[in-house]
Design a protein around this motif. Sequence first.
Motif, PDB file in Angstrom:
ATOM      1  N   UNK A 126      34.867   5.591  -1.971  1.00  0.00           N
ATOM      2  CA  UNK A 126      35.036   7.044  -1.877  1.00  0.00           C
ATOM      3  C   UNK A 126      33.794   7.693  -1.283  1.00  0.00           C
ATOM      4  N   UNK A 127      34.007   8.652  -0.419  1.00  0.00           N
ATOM      5  CA  UNK A 127      32.883   9.300   0.259  1.00  0.00           C
ATOM      6  C   UNK A 127      32.037  10.121  -0.696  1.00  0.00           C
ATOM      7  N   UNK A 128      32.604  10.467  -1.846  1.00  0.00           N
ATOM      8  CA  UNK A 128      31.848  11.287  -2.799  1.00  0.00           C
ATOM      9  C   UNK A 128      31.007  10.431  -3.742  1.00  0.00           C
ATOM     10  N   UNK A 129      31.253   9.128  -3.738  1.00  0.00           N
ATOM     11  CA  UNK A 129      30.546   8.218  -4.641  1.00  0.00           C
ATOM     12  C   UNK A 129      29.050   8.204  -4.343  1.00  0.00           C
ATOM     13  N   UNK A 130      28.270   7.733  -5.308  1.00  0.00           N
ATOM     14  CA  UNK A 130      26.834   7.578  -5.078  1.00  0.00           C
ATOM     15  C   UNK A 130      26.633   6.838  -3.767  1.00  0.00           C
ATOM     16  N   UNK A 131      25.640   7.241  -2.987  1.00  0.00           N
ATOM     17  CA  UNK A 131      25.433   6.541  -1.716  1.00  0.00           C
ATOM     18  C   UNK A 131      25.279   5.042  -1.948  1.00  0.00           C
ATOM     19  N   UNK A 132      26.103   4.246  -1.274  1.00  0.00           N
ATOM     20  CA  UNK A 132      26.137   2.808  -1.532  1.00  0.00           C
ATOM     21  C   UNK A 132      25.093   2.008  -0.766  1.00  0.00           C
ATOM     22  N   UNK A 133      24.444   2.634   0.220  1.00  0.00           N
ATOM     23  CA  UNK A 133      23.477   1.922   1.051  1.00  0.00           C
ATOM     24  C   UNK A 133      22.119   2.585   0.859  1.00  0.00           C
ATOM     25  N   UNK A 134      21.079   1.763   0.785  1.00  0.00           N
ATOM     26  CA  UNK A 134      19.742   2.301   0.576  1.00  0.00           C
ATOM     27  C   UNK A 134      18.776   1.632   1.545  1.00  0.00           C
ATOM     28  N   UNK A 193      20.248   9.732  10.074  1.00  0.00           N
ATOM     29  CA  UNK A 193      19.375  10.093   8.940  1.00  0.00           C
ATOM     30  C   UNK A 193      18.351   8.997   8.691  1.00  0.00           C
ATOM     31  N   UNK A 194      18.774   7.745   8.802  1.00  0.00           N
ATOM     32  CA  UNK A 194      17.864   6.615   8.589  1.00  0.00           C
ATOM     33  C   UNK A 194      16.765   6.610   9.650  1.00  0.00           C
ATOM     34  N   UNK A 195      17.139   6.897  10.905  1.00  0.00           N
ATOM     35  CA  UNK A 195      16.137   6.942  11.981  1.00  0.00           C
ATOM     36  C   UNK A 195      15.131   8.065  11.732  1.00  0.00           C
ATOM     37  N   UNK A 196      15.630   9.230  11.340  1.00  0.00           N
ATOM     38  CA  UNK A 196      14.757  10.380  11.086  1.00  0.00           C
ATOM     39  C   UNK A 196      13.792  10.071   9.924  1.00  0.00           C
ATOM     40  N   UNK A 249      26.966   9.082  10.296  1.00  0.00           N
ATOM     41  CA  UNK A 249      25.816   9.976  10.520  1.00  0.00           C
ATOM     42  C   UNK A 249      24.587   9.472   9.762  1.00  0.00           C
ATOM     43  N   UNK A 250      24.801   8.589   8.794  1.00  0.00           N
ATOM     44  CA  UNK A 250      23.690   8.032   8.012  1.00  0.00           C
ATOM     45  C   UNK A 250      22.714   7.274   8.901  1.00  0.00           C
ATOM     46  N   UNK A 251      23.195   6.735  10.033  1.00  0.00           N
ATOM     47  CA  UNK A 251      22.298   5.994  10.933  1.00  0.00           C
ATOM     48  C   UNK A 251      21.242   6.948  11.489  1.00  0.00           C
ATOM     49  N   UNK A 253       0.825  -1.201   0.000  1.00  0.00           N
ATOM     50  CA  UNK A 253       0.000   0.000   0.000  1.00  0.00           C
ATOM     51  C   UNK A 253       0.860   1.253   0.000  1.00  0.00           C
ATOM     52  N   UNK A 254       2.065   1.161   0.565  1.00  0.00           N
ATOM     53  CA  UNK A 254       2.948   2.315   0.615  1.00  0.00           C
ATOM     54  C   UNK A 254       4.385   1.836   0.601  1.00  0.00           C
ATOM     55  N   UNK A 255       5.254   2.634  -0.004  1.00  0.00           N
ATOM     56  CA  UNK A 255       6.678   2.332   0.067  1.00  0.00           C
ATOM     57  C   UNK A 255       7.447   3.637   0.011  1.00  0.00           C
ATOM     58  N   UNK A 256       8.605   3.625   0.617  1.00  0.00           N
ATOM     59  CA  UNK A 256       9.468   4.805   0.625  1.00  0.00           C
ATOM     60  C   UNK A 256      10.900   4.317   0.726  1.00  0.00           C
ATOM     61  N   UNK A 257      11.821   5.087   0.190  1.00  0.00           N
ATOM     62  CA  UNK A 257      13.224   4.699   0.323  1.00  0.00           C
ATOM     63  C   UNK A 257      14.088   5.943   0.389  1.00  0.00           C
ATOM     64  N   UNK A 258      15.272   5.762   0.944  1.00  0.00           N
ATOM     65  CA  UNK A 258      16.235   6.860   0.956  1.00  0.00           C
ATOM     66  C   UNK A 258      17.631   6.295   0.798  1.00  0.00           C
ATOM     67  N   UNK A 259      18.478   7.058   0.125  1.00  0.00           N
ATOM     68  CA  UNK A 259      19.875   6.690  -0.062  1.00  0.00           C
ATOM     69  C   UNK A 259      20.663   7.185   1.142  1.00  0.00           C
ATOM     70  N   UNK A 260      21.627   6.400   1.567  1.00  0.00           N
ATOM     71  CA  UNK A 260      22.422   6.745   2.743  1.00  0.00           C
ATOM     72  C   UNK A 260      23.903   6.772   2.374  1.00  0.00           C
ATOM     73  N   UNK A 261      24.584   7.860   2.698  1.00  0.00           N
ATOM     74  CA  UNK A 261      26.004   7.967   2.370  1.00  0.00           C
ATOM     75  C   UNK A 261      26.859   7.068   3.264  1.00  0.00           C
TER      76      UNK A 261
END
Length: 160
Positions: free
Chosen positions: A83-91, A41-44, A37-39, A25-33
């Motif tokens: 590399x930290x500048x690469x596309x976020x590797x975790x989603x 962001x994931x909680x928020x 600090x991504x943890x 019924x619903x889905x959402x996703x976010x990319x994490x660097x």
Amino acid sequence: MGTNGPAMLEPLRQGLPPLDPSAVSSSASCALPARYEAVGSARKFTRGTLDGWDVAERFDDVCLVVSELVTNALRHALPSDTPRSQDPPVRLHLMRWTSRLVCAVRDPSDESPVAREAEDDFNAESGRGLFLVDSFSDSWGWHPLAGTLNGKVVWALFRL
């Protein structure tokens, strides 16, 4: 951060619990660097998504599991030369059915997650993540990504 339909879920379908993906019924996703600090962001992101879906009562359990899965992905699944500048590797993906919620974390590693026995060392500062995931979710699992995508998805299911 976006919400997409079932097409986004295609790489996640295999290995998930036997739920009809078309009934999401619903889905959402976010990319994490690739930063710890991504943890936070994931909680928020999880809090905002669950509030929007009106299932905030499961926030504490879901948030703990999301934190552990994201931490594991950052700690164990990223090559040291990412590399930290690469596309976020975790989603992070959150998916909701009528009476179920799945959180899934995608990472670039093909290594299977290994749960350490809780009795091994109660004083250890780390290594209990999957034990906590198992304790706070109704079920969990993982599977390699299909097709040309490298990596895996680790998921946890919650009954609502």
